[in-house]
Motif scaffolding. Sequence first.
Motif, PDB file in Angstrom:
ATOM      1  N   LYS A  50       0.682  -1.424   0.554  1.00 28.66           N
ATOM      2  CA  LYS A  50       0.138  -0.214  -0.270  1.00 28.66           C
ATOM      3  C   LYS A  50       1.369   1.578  -0.048  1.00 28.66           C
ATOM      4  N   ASN A  51       0.652   2.826  -0.321  1.00 30.40           N
ATOM      5  CA  ASN A  51       1.126   3.691  -0.715  1.00 30.40           C
ATOM      6  C   ASN A  51       1.031   4.118   0.834  1.00 30.40           C
ATOM      7  N   ALA A  52       2.136   4.279   1.462  1.00 27.87           N
ATOM      8  CA  ALA A  52       2.212   5.000   2.472  1.00 27.87           C
ATOM      9  C   ALA A  52       2.459   6.057   3.420  1.00 27.87           C
ATOM     10  N   PHE A 109     -13.215  19.564   7.584  1.00 27.67           N
ATOM     11  CA  PHE A 109     -13.448  17.884   8.356  1.00 27.67           C
ATOM     12  C   PHE A 109     -13.627  17.235   6.672  1.00 27.67           C
ATOM     13  N   HIS A 110     -13.010  16.237   7.015  1.00 26.85           N
ATOM     14  CA  HIS A 110     -13.212  15.089   5.484  1.00 26.85           C
ATOM     15  C   HIS A 110     -12.640  13.882   5.975  1.00 26.85           C
ATOM     16  N   SER A 111     -13.395  13.095   5.664  1.00 24.34           N
ATOM     17  CA  SER A 111     -13.539  11.864   5.714  1.00 24.34           C
ATOM     18  C   SER A 111     -12.729  11.722   7.474  1.00 24.34           C
ATOM     19  N   MET A 123      -2.264  14.872   2.554  1.00 25.17           N
ATOM     20  CA  MET A 123      -2.403  12.877   2.436  1.00 25.17           C
ATOM     21  C   MET A 123      -3.830  13.060   4.068  1.00 25.17           C
ATOM     22  N   VAL A 124      -4.530  12.052   3.025  1.00 28.36           N
ATOM     23  CA  VAL A 124      -5.783  11.493   3.884  1.00 28.36           C
ATOM     24  C   VAL A 124      -4.744   9.840   4.609  1.00 28.36           C
ATOM     25  N   CYS A 125      -4.640   9.889   5.290  1.00 30.59           N
ATOM     26  CA  CYS A 125      -4.157   8.560   5.882  1.00 30.59           C
ATOM     27  C   CYS A 125      -4.628   7.561   7.211  1.00 30.59           C
ATOM     28  N   LYS A 126      -4.383   6.604   6.432  1.00 26.22           N
ATOM     29  CA  LYS A 126      -5.778   5.059   7.888  1.00 26.22           C
ATOM     30  C   LYS A 126      -4.230   4.273   8.116  1.00 26.22           C
ATOM     31  N   LYS A 127      -4.638   4.284   9.636  1.00 27.14           N
ATOM     32  CA  LYS A 127      -3.500   3.147  10.644  1.00 27.14           C
ATOM     33  C   LYS A 127      -3.344   2.371   9.656  1.00 27.14           C
ATOM     34  N   LEU A 128      -2.087   1.616   9.538  1.00 26.12           N
ATOM     35  CA  LEU A 128      -2.387  -0.088   9.347  1.00 26.12           C
ATOM     36  C   LEU A 128      -1.062   0.156  11.283  1.00 26.12           C
ATOM     37  N   LEU A 129      -0.089   0.458  11.083  1.00 22.47           N
ATOM     38  CA  LEU A 129       0.571   0.134  12.054  1.00 22.47           C
ATOM     39  C   LEU A 129       0.791   0.989  13.087  1.00 22.47           C
ATOM     40  N   HIS A 130       1.201   0.671  14.496  1.00 24.09           N
ATOM     41  CA  HIS A 130       1.831   1.292  15.657  1.00 24.09           C
ATOM     42  C   HIS A 130       2.849   0.337  16.190  1.00 24.09           C
ATOM     43  N   SER A 131       4.560   1.149  16.788  1.00 26.32           N
ATOM     44  CA  SER A 131       5.176   0.257  17.234  1.00 26.32           C
ATOM     45  C   SER A 131       6.032   1.299  17.894  1.00 26.32           C
ATOM     46  N   ASP A 132       6.021   1.797  19.412  1.00 30.05           N
ATOM     47  CA  ASP A 132       7.282   2.235  20.303  1.00 30.05           C
ATOM     48  C   ASP A 132       8.021   2.032  19.816  1.00 30.05           C
ATOM     49  N   LEU A 133       9.130   2.581  19.891  1.00 23.76           N
ATOM     50  CA  LEU A 133      10.572   2.438  19.303  1.00 23.76           C
ATOM     51  C   LEU A 133      10.878   2.395  20.930  1.00 23.76           C
ATOM     52  N   SER A 134      12.257   1.896  20.942  1.00 24.73           N
ATOM     53  CA  SER A 134      12.938   1.145  21.816  1.00 24.73           C
ATOM     54  C   SER A 134      14.528   1.506  22.052  1.00 24.73           C
ATOM     55  N   PRO A 135      15.136   1.706  22.713  1.00 22.96           N
ATOM     56  CA  PRO A 135      16.965   1.679  22.551  1.00 22.96           C
ATOM     57  C   PRO A 135      16.954   0.463  22.226  1.00 22.96           C
ATOM     58  N   SER A 136      17.019  -0.832  23.052  1.00 21.33           N
ATOM     59  CA  SER A 136      16.967  -1.596  22.907  1.00 21.33           C
ATOM     60  C   SER A 136      17.288  -2.332  21.095  1.00 21.33           C
ATOM     61  N   ASP A 137      16.550  -1.674  20.360  1.00 21.97           N
ATOM     62  CA  ASP A 137      16.098  -1.911  18.804  1.00 21.97           C
ATOM     63  C   ASP A 137      17.497  -0.811  17.900  1.00 21.97           C
ATOM     64  N   GLY A 159       0.951   4.399   8.248  1.00 21.50           N
ATOM     65  CA  GLY A 159      -0.261   4.752   7.176  1.00 21.50           C
ATOM     66  C   GLY A 159      -0.499   4.585   6.324  1.00 21.50           C
ATOM     67  N   GLU A 160      -2.209   3.798   5.912  1.00 22.77           N
ATOM     68  CA  GLU A 160      -1.712   3.641   4.468  1.00 22.77           C
ATOM     69  C   GLU A 160      -2.500   5.143   3.654  1.00 22.77           C
ATOM     70  N   VAL A 161      -1.543   5.842   2.632  1.00 20.96           N
ATOM     71  CA  VAL A 161      -2.386   6.866   2.267  1.00 20.96           C
ATOM     72  C   VAL A 161      -3.497   6.471   1.375  1.00 20.96           C
ATOM     73  N   LEU A 162      -4.541   6.958   1.726  1.00 26.91           N
ATOM     74  CA  LEU A 162      -6.269   6.588   0.909  1.00 26.91           C
ATOM     75  C   LEU A 162      -6.371   8.076   0.012  1.00 26.91           C
ATOM     76  N   GLU A 163      -5.706   9.465   0.184  1.00 27.47           N
ATOM     77  CA  GLU A 163      -6.038  10.356  -0.632  1.00 27.47           C
ATOM     78  C   GLU A 163      -4.765  11.603  -0.188  1.00 27.47           C
ATOM     79  N   ILE A 164      -4.524  11.714  -1.962  1.00 24.42           N
ATOM     80  CA  ILE A 164      -3.658  13.243  -2.435  1.00 24.42           C
ATOM     81  C   ILE A 164      -3.899  13.981  -2.249  1.00 24.42           C
TER      82      ILE A 164
END
Length: 167
Positions: A50-52, A109-111, A123-137, A159-164
Amino acid sequence: MSFKAVDPNTFTVNPFTLIGKEWLLITAGDEKGFNTMTASWGGLGVFWNKNAATIYVRPTRYTKEFLDRNDTFTLSFFTEEYREALALCGRVSGRDVDKVKETKLTPVFHSGTTYFEEAKLVMVCKKLLHSDLSPSDFDQSQYDALMYPLKDYHTLYIGEVLEILEK
């Protein structure tokens, strides 16, 4: 001037300039409540076919609460004339200051989300994933002390880019 939809397959932009030099506003929420913040970190590419767009938000940012509560968010990019408005949105918290009133930006206000009429590109985006950064990574350990002296590690959102939308 109104926005027109842009085909992602014909969209050409330098993401390094667009994000790193021109900055952007990350906005989440809708007409019932939203917040925005300035960012200069992020990326554009493809994820899960997906465009992201990738963004990074510290846990202390008020906008993070809106990102976590909502399925969509926007990235709004502006011309240089709005640099001071973007500086203010990065300097103060929406918990304490009405950023829309202070910057005189006009929410649209849109979508199920919010962007700004004054933007040149959205860019209108729909969340796909989130992750907390960790210094161990961190593969480059010096960035822990350099970028996180307060240990306030970002959450990465893709986020997936739904609209540009472009003016």
